[in-house]
Design an enzyme around this catalytic site. Structure first.
Site, PDB file in Angstrom:
ATOM      1  N   SER A 117       0.786  -1.229   0.036  1.00 49.71           N
ATOM      2  CA  SER A 117      -0.029   0.030  -0.013  1.00 49.71           C
ATOM      3  C   SER A 117       0.928   1.276  -0.137  1.00 49.71           C
ATOM      4  CB  SER A 117      -0.872   0.089   1.162  1.00 49.71           C
ATOM      5  OG  SER A 117      -1.962   0.932   1.020  1.00 49.71           O
ATOM      6  N   HIS A 252      -7.701  -5.768   0.466  1.00 51.90           N
ATOM      7  CA  HIS A 252      -6.551  -4.754   0.567  1.00 51.90           C
ATOM      8  C   HIS A 252      -5.480  -5.502   1.297  1.00 51.90           C
ATOM      9  CE1 HIS A 252      -4.635  -0.886  -0.157  1.00 51.90           C
ATOM     10  NE2 HIS A 252      -4.254  -1.001   1.015  1.00 51.90           N
TER      11      HIS A 252
END
Length: 282
Positions: A117, A252
């Site tokens: 990320s 995610h």
């Protein structure tokens, strides 16, 4: 995010300044790194970059799954764990420069970078700055669940209410929402979480033509609403050294559920590094 339980709830704020996990003094400048898995004479080192709100301890459960001849370090971002009172840099670009400067003592072996990320952007900025400094180029860049440089869009920090910020954290698949209802925990983690989100919102990474010639491998979760295949595939544009894309089921934070498969893939790609092979990761 899920790392908040790792970095604060399980261990508490870590102490030890510039010492590694074995308690030995580390070289100058390496307050930026925590040793996840030590190796006396590594064939390759893997430097791991956490996500927004994350900390070096996110990678601690990787230690038992690392090949014997690989050393793993994790980046210690300011404002959390043993750097709780250190100020964040003003940008992700500056963060990458500071990490690159700290890499000096660790360039005696090939260095690979992995970022999840926000950490993918910091890893990319670190690779750019190592190149500009004339340092040995990383042997590979592994990026995970992140928009590629040049594809970001303006995202001003709009979570004026703490509840809005926590709802976004939960939407990413994190597991720390209940814990963050504890006011003491929230007081510890909220400044770094807000600070990271501000940095990500201002980041406008640029693709520099010819800047990187190393292999890039991009990972993503098929159920990630923010970094799916089309978004992550643009990482191909940052390098002339080869690109590979790998999907995992999940959101995610797919890498929690698929940790072993991810590490098998990652270390398999690094297998030839330092063995006289081509040194590519794709």
């Amino acid at each position: 995010m899920s790392v908040l339980e790792d970095s604060i709830l399980k261990d508490g704020p870590l102490r030890g300044g510039a010492r590694d996990d074995g308690g030995r003094e580390r070289p100058d400048g390496t307050v930026w790194f925590r040793t996840v898995k030590r190796c006396a004479a590594p064939r390759v080192r893997l430097l791991c970059f956490p996500h927004a709100g994350g900390a070096a301890s996110f990678f601690r459960d990787w230690a038992g799954r690392v090949p014997d001849d690989v050393e793993v370090l994790a980046v210690r971002y300011p404002g959390r764990e043993d750097r709780l009172f250190d100020e964040l840099p003003s940008s992700l670009e500056e963060m990458g420069g500071l990490v690159a400067d700290a890499c000096g003592p660790f360039l005696d072996a090939p260095l690979a970078l992995f970022g999840h990320s926000m950490g993918a952007s910091v890893a990319y900025e670190t690779a750019l700055r190592l190149r500009r400094a004339g340092a040995p180029a990383p042997t590979a860049l592994f990026v995970s669940a992140r928009t590629a440089p040049g594809q970001e869009f303006p995202r001003p920090f709009t979570y004026n209410e703490v509840s809005e910020l926590l709802e976004h954290v939960e939407s990413l698949g994190g597991t720390g929402r209940d814990a963050l209802r504890d006011p003491d925990v929230l007081d510890l983690v909220l400044p770094s979480l807000r600070g990271d989100y501000h940095l990500v919102g201002r980041y406008r990474g640029a693709v520099e033509k010819g800047a990187l010639s190393l292999p890039v491998v991009a990972y993503f979760g098929t159920g990630d609403p923010h970094a799916g295949r089309e978004v992550v595939a643009h990482w191909a544009s940052v390098t002339s050294g080869g690109f590979s894309l790998r999907a995992f089921d999940g959101d995610h934070f797919y890498l929690r559920e698929h940790r072993d498969a991810l590490l098998t893939d990652l270390f398999g790609r690094l297998e030839q590094v330092g063995r006289g092979g081509p040194g590519t990761a794709v």
